[in-house]
Design an enzyme around this catalytic site. Structure first.
Site, PDB file in Angstrom:
ATOM      1  CD  GLU A  26     -74.653 -95.165 -10.267  1.00  0.00           C
ATOM      2  OE1 GLU A  26     -74.929 -94.003  -9.899  1.00  0.00           O
ATOM      3  OE2 GLU A  26     -75.361 -96.146  -9.997  1.00  0.00           O
ATOM      4  CG  ASP A 101     -82.537 -94.871 -10.314  1.00  0.00           C
ATOM      5  OD1 ASP A 101     -82.155 -94.527  -9.179  1.00  0.00           O
ATOM      6  OD2 ASP A 101     -81.769 -95.261 -11.207  1.00  0.00           O
TER       7      ASP A 101
END
Length: 253
Positions: A26, A101
């Protein structure tokens, strides 16, 4: 946060190793997004599980946009791949955490090449006839209207765009490895970092000043009072009569 990512999964227990990987992942998104020019500002970073996500980096626009440039799409690709790039640089390994992603960057790169005419090699043209059902919110794919040779060039261009975004993310993180390690350690401890805290930490402020410890409110003790002896209840006079002493005992006169 609940509306964007779903309810918090308090019952989902992660190992320390997984928490560390998620924190670096993250923070990779956040740092790449912060240092690239054409990305939305980072709003919040968290490693608290919500919905299907093990961690989350939220970036929000500061104004309404109706057009997106090629450079903005490339920076968005790089930010999206920042998590995977961080895993590679720190752990020399990749995980399944970047699955969503990769799905997003593939769709974006495919649109850039086939719909937006952003490939210099293929030129400004639309490739494939779309079979969309916009009223049902579905994309049923596209029907090829090009040769096998063009199909190979499309695949090559999509791969090139994705690899270019990955290289940009890796370059940013290599230049900011100290911040990546420091902020990831803070994220592991704090679990959530908001926009103001993130920017202050990057500006060089210490963790102690950004996260001041909450001082518990003083407990106010009640003043001690002396216990008063209880008084025996006294007989009350009956209304309309006077209280008389008891009559004398007849045996004693």
């Amino acid at each position: 946060m609940r509306v964007i990512a779903g309810p918090e999964k308090k019952a989902r227990l992660l190992s320390e190793k997984e928490r560390k990987i998620i924190a670096y992942h993250e923070m990779g998104h956040a740092l790449v997004g912060h240092f690239l020019e054409d990305t939305n500002p980072v709003h919040k970073i968290t490693i608290m599980s919500r919905g299907q996500a093990l961690g989350l980096t939220i970036s929000l626009p500061t104004e309404d946009r109706y057009l997106t440039t090629k450079s903005a799409l490339m920076d968005e690709l790089a930010m999206t791949l920042g998590g995977r790039a961080a895993e590679e640089l720190v752990f020399h390994e990749i995980t399944t955490g970047a699955a969503n992603d990769i799905e997003r960057v593939t769709a974006t790169a495919k649109s850039m090449v086939m719909r937006f005419g952003m490939s210099e090699k293929l030129g400004p043209r639309v490739l494939g006839r779309a079979h969309d059902l916009p009223f049902l919110g579905r994309d049923m794919g596209s029907e090829p209207d090009y040769s096998d040779e063009i199909a190979k060039e499309i695949d090559d261009e999509i791969r090139r765009v994705i690899e270019e975004g990955h290289a940009a993310a890796t370059t940013v993180l290599r230049a900011h490895m100290d911040e990546l390690h420091r902020l990831s350690a803070i994220l592991i401890e704090r679990e959530t970092i908001d926009k103001d805290q993130f920017e202050r930490l990057l500006a060089g402020e210490s963790e102690e000043s950004v996260f001041p410890e909450e001082v518990p409110a003083p407990v106010i003790e009640e003043p001690e009072t002396e216990a008063k002896p209880k008084l025996k209840p006294q007989p009350r006079p009956i209304p309309g009569t006077a209280m008389q002493p008891p009559p004398p005992d007849p045996a004693t006169g």
